[in-house]
Design a protein around this motif. Structure first.
Motif, short mmCIF file in Angstrom:
data_model
loop_
_atom_site.label_atom_id
_atom_site.label_comp_id
_atom_site.label_asym_id
_atom_site.label_seq_id
_atom_site.Cartn_x
_atom_site.Cartn_y
_atom_site.Cartn_z
N THR A 177 0.83 -1.21 0.00
CA THR A 177 0.00 0.00 0.00
C THR A 177 0.87 1.26 0.00
O THR A 177 0.56 2.26 -0.68
CB THR A 177 -0.92 -0.01 1.23
N ALA A 178 1.97 1.24 0.75
CA ALA A 178 2.88 2.39 0.76
C ALA A 178 3.48 2.63 -0.61
O ALA A 178 3.65 3.79 -1.04
CB ALA A 178 3.97 2.17 1.80
N GLY A 179 3.81 1.55 -1.34
CA GLY A 179 4.36 1.72 -2.69
C GLY A 179 3.34 2.31 -3.64
O GLY A 179 3.68 3.15 -4.48
N TRP B 194 -2.18 8.91 4.87
CA TRP B 194 -3.01 7.94 4.16
C TRP B 194 -2.47 6.51 4.36
O TRP B 194 -3.22 5.57 4.61
CB TRP B 194 -3.04 8.32 2.68
N VAL B 195 -1.16 6.38 4.26
CA VAL B 195 -0.55 5.06 4.46
C VAL B 195 -0.75 4.58 5.89
O VAL B 195 -1.01 3.40 6.14
CB VAL B 195 0.94 5.12 4.10
N ALA B 196 -0.65 5.50 6.87
CA ALA B 196 -0.83 5.12 8.27
C ALA B 196 -2.26 4.66 8.55
O ALA B 196 -2.48 3.73 9.33
CB ALA B 196 -0.48 6.29 9.17
N ARG B 197 -3.24 5.30 7.90
CA ARG B 197 -4.63 4.87 8.09
C ARG B 197 -4.82 3.46 7.54
O ARG B 197 -5.52 2.63 8.15
CB ARG B 197 -5.56 5.85 7.39
N ARG C 148 2.14 4.28 13.00
CA ARG C 148 1.21 5.40 13.09
C ARG C 148 1.70 6.58 12.26
O ARG C 148 2.83 6.62 11.77
CB ARG C 148 1.04 5.79 14.56
N TRP C 149 0.85 7.57 12.19
CA TRP C 149 1.16 8.75 11.38
C TRP C 149 2.32 9.54 11.98
O TRP C 149 3.07 10.20 11.26
CB TRP C 149 -0.09 9.62 11.28
#
Length: 336
Positions: free
Chosen positions: A168-170, A305-308, A238-239
């Motif tokens: 998802t991060a990529g 967004w990635v942390a969510r 986390r964010w």
């Protein structure tokens, strides 16, 4: 008090006794004829024969004569079809001179008194002692063998596989790199407009010109790699982690700007002194500072967004782990 006497049937005389009696009668007749004067020998012999017949008639059992007379009047009363059949089929021509007594006839009638005359009854020859019955079994008891139980193989449930957030991060990093490219291109056009190189007449040409250079795409690619590497490191964090470590991505983007400018120079044509002067001139360049700021800010906002997404993956992993533990506590079950 004495027991009453049971009347006994007269036993029939034996044949030898009858013959002896007849001979004795003949002798008596001969003697009588000798004693009677004027009697011829033939008359004496006839008289002796008559005496012998009378003696033989007297020797016949009266009960037997009565049974014979009843059999002649009522055929089959004192005989059975089975005995008659055996007598007819037998090749033995011997005649039994011994008469059948009343008790023997009664036993024969009782033996064939059932509806089926050919039925065979089996009776024990002698009683079995009770102690022998209790101590000796009728047959040897076979050992009881318990049936073998087939093993049932049940596949153990596999532990749940944790869902990662690196993919998802990529994917989100691609959107962040696209935003970085747009902002970076806008900064190039803005700096050109301030210098007077970009006008409304050549803005299209000025926008397409950087898209064909390494100085534009190298910072964009370096920013994407820095964002994805940070996402792989933080994973489902986390964010706050993105906010703190976002400065690293800004530094990587800043270095990507300098690397792009060196490639664009190109650096292999510069001497070491010329290369050093070129790098020193790009350290505080407005475009380099813009790359650092864009890399830092985009990492923070897209990192949220990635942390969510990472938090959602963490909840799914926890739920899968709880379900796995409940399955282990329930134990194996057979499918029906």
């Amino acid at each position: 008090m004495s027991d009453p006497e049971v009347p006994k049937h007269e036993q029939p005389a034996d044949v030898s006794d009858v013959v002896d009696s007849a001979n004795a009668g003949l002798d008596a007749a001969a003697a009588a004829s000798a004693a009677v004067p004027g009697q011829t020998p033939e008359a004496a012999e006839q008289s002796a024969a008559g005496d012998a017949d009378k003696t033989e008639a007297d020797a016949v059992d009266p009960d037997l004569a009565a049974f014979d007379e009843a059999e002649r009047d009522h055929p089959g009363t004192f005989s059975t079809p089975e005995l008659n059949r055996i007598a007819e089929d037998s090749d033995d021509t011997t005649v039994l001179d011994t008469p059948v007594s009343h008790s023997e006839s009664a036993m024969a009638d009782a033996a064939y008194s059932t509806a089926d005359d050919t039925e065979t009854r089996i009776v024990p020859s002698e009683p079995v002692p009770s102690d022998r019955v209790s101590s000796e079994p009728a047959f040897a008891e076979a050992p009881v063998i318990a049936p073998l139980q087939q093993p049932i193989f049940v596949q153990a449930p596999e532990p749940p596989r944790e869902r990662g957030n690196r993919g998802t991060a990529g994917a989100i990093g691609l959107l962040a790199a696209l935003s970085f490219a747009i902002l970076y291109l806008g900064t190039i056009l803005g700096l050109g407009a301030l210098a007077g190189d970009v006008t409304t007449e050549n803005i299209g040409e000025a926008a397409l010109a950087p898209l064909t250079t390494f100085g534009f795409w190298v910072p964009v690619v370096v920013f994407y790699l820095g964002f994805w590497l940070l996402g792989a490191f933080i994973n489902r964090g986390r964010w706050g982690s993105w906010v703190i470590f976002g400065i690293i991505v800004g530094v990587i983007a800043y270095g990507g700007h300098i690397l792009g400018q060196l490639i664009e120079a190109p650096f292999w044509r510069l001497t070491p002194s010329e290369g050093s002067e070129f790098v020193n001139g790009q350290l505080l360049a407005p475009l380099a500072i813009a790359a650092f700021v864009f890399g830092r800010e985009l990492t923070i906002w897209f990192g949220a967004w990635v942390a969510r997404s990472g938090a959602r993956k963490t909840e799914l992993n926890a739920e899968a782990q709880r379900e796995y533990e409940r399955t282990l506590e329930a134990g194996p079950t057979l499918a029906r």
